[in-house]
Design an enzyme around this catalytic site. Structure first.
Site, PDB file in Angstrom:
ATOM      1  N   GLY A  31      -8.895   0.953 -15.564  1.00  0.00           N
ATOM      2  CA  GLY A  31      -7.971   1.625 -16.261  1.00  0.00           C
ATOM      3  C   GLY A  31      -6.702   1.297 -15.711  1.00  0.00           C
ATOM      4  O   GLY A  31      -6.578   0.846 -14.293  1.00  0.00           O
ATOM      5  N   CYS A  32      -5.614   1.755 -16.050  1.00  0.00           N
ATOM      6  CA  CYS A  32      -4.152   1.612 -15.438  1.00  0.00           C
ATOM      7  C   CYS A  32      -4.071   2.275 -13.974  1.00  0.00           C
ATOM      8  O   CYS A  32      -3.555   1.715 -13.127  1.00  0.00           O
ATOM      9  CB  CYS A  32      -3.110   1.999 -16.480  1.00  0.00           C
ATOM     10  N   PHE A  33      -4.211   3.618 -13.867  1.00  0.00           N
ATOM     11  CA  PHE A  33      -4.143   4.250 -12.595  1.00  0.00           C
ATOM     12  C   PHE A  33      -5.105   3.778 -11.653  1.00  0.00           C
ATOM     13  O   PHE A  33      -4.840   3.455 -10.632  1.00  0.00           O
ATOM     14  CB  PHE A  33      -4.505   5.623 -12.932  1.00  0.00           C
TER      15      PHE A  33
END
Length: 324
Positions: free
Chosen positions: A130-132
């Site tokens: 995921g991006c985070f």
């Protein structure tokens, strides 16, 4: 030799960014595009700036039973939309799932490419982070690996651009509501918390108990800054040295003694990390910056596909960030 590539979910930001990167890739040939919101359109109608060689490629309705011959498939679908469909794809087709359905699935490899590149080479099923997690874990990995911080009670305060909410957006994410505004969301229950917890535990060999993760939407288009607080007696120089050693020879991670800014990574697959520590206070601050659509999504997906295919991992990803 060209590698035949397809993209599913091209109507969204992640799929669109994947197309932008693949269009300039020296080995990948885009031959298939699918998107529910743009089926029937030519690629140039959806993306007017697409290279002329791809202008007439028609976006199809996603149907896993009617794929052309492909070598690699990028899937950028909403959570919950890809698990059953991708299970129907023949194993000889390499898949990178940019969405969240396969990060804990049997038979899939977690594709944190700058930390475990050797685990990705030769695989046929990669679950993109995921991006985070891409921002936070890239900053944390060297410190956890060298035991410079405790894996418990880490606090992550992350800011992301509005594109992080997806192209569909939703109530509260329009211009009038997001401009000059700061929007916290997903407190104590964000979908990326289990991913961050499990990866912290994997790197450290310990527990990620007590993790606190709070994301915020900020009024910019793209970018993530994760500010992370952890317990440890290391100095700033020890943290920086650990990161430089950990990422030595890695093409996309830049270790800087200045606090990084989101603009540094815009439009690229780069990640920037930095550290500040006060051993007298048992405090380490780690900073991680990525483009949420680049290293946080499509950029890392292309990097993973390069590794899967035995290509240089920098292929198609060597462009400089956009500035200003």
């Amino acid at each position: 030799m060209s590698i035949r590539v397809g993209i599913v979910g091209i109507s969204g930001f992640g799929g669109g960014e994947a197309m932008r990167l693949i269009a300039g890739h020296p080995a990948f040939e885009p031959v298939y595009a699918a998107g529910e919101g743009s089926a029937g359109q030519r690629l140039s109608e959806r993306f007017p700036g697409v290279p002329a060689k791809l202008a007439d490629l028609v976006i199809e309705k996603w149907d896993p039973s009617r794929l052309p011959q492909l070598d690699v498939l990028f899937a950028s679908l909403p959570t919950g939309a890809s698990r059953d469909a991708l299970a129907r794809i023949p194993r000889e087709v390499k898949i990178v799932d940019i969405g969240g359905d396969h990060r804990y699935a049997d038979g899939w490899t977690y594709g944190l490419a700058d930390v475990w590149p050797e685990a990705i080479a030769g695989k046929t099923r990669i679950a993109n982070p995921g991006c985070f997690p891409a921002a936070a874990l890239t900053a944390l990995a060297p410190l956890l690996a060298d035991r410079l911080i405790a894996p418990e009670n880490i606090v992550i305060d992350a800011k992301t651009g509005i594109s992080g909410a997806g192209r569909g957006g939703g109530a509260g994410f329009g211009y009038a509501e997001s401009n000059e505004n700061l929007i916290p969301y997903g407190l104590l229950k964000h979908v990326h918390m289990p991913e961050i917890e499990s990866t912290i535990a994997r790197i450290s060999g310990g527990s990620a108990a007590g993790l606190v993760f709070t994301p915020h939407l900020v009024p910019m288009t793209r970018g993530i800054l994760a500010t992370i607080y952890a317990r440890g007696r290391a100095t700033s120089d020890q943290c920086l040295d650990a990161a430089r050693s950990f990422y030595a020879g890695r093409a996309f991670v830049r270790v800087t003694d200045k606090p990084p800014q989101t603009k540094w990574a815009t439009g690229s697959n780069l990640a920037f990390v930095s550290y500040a520590a006060d051993p007298d206070r048992n405090l380490v601050i780690a900073l991680g910056v990525v483009d949420n659509l680049g290293k946080g999504a499509a950029g890392q997906a292309v990097q993973n596909a390069n590794l899967m295919c035995g290509l240089p991992e920098t292929a198609g990803l060597e462009g400089a960030p956009v500035w200003p």
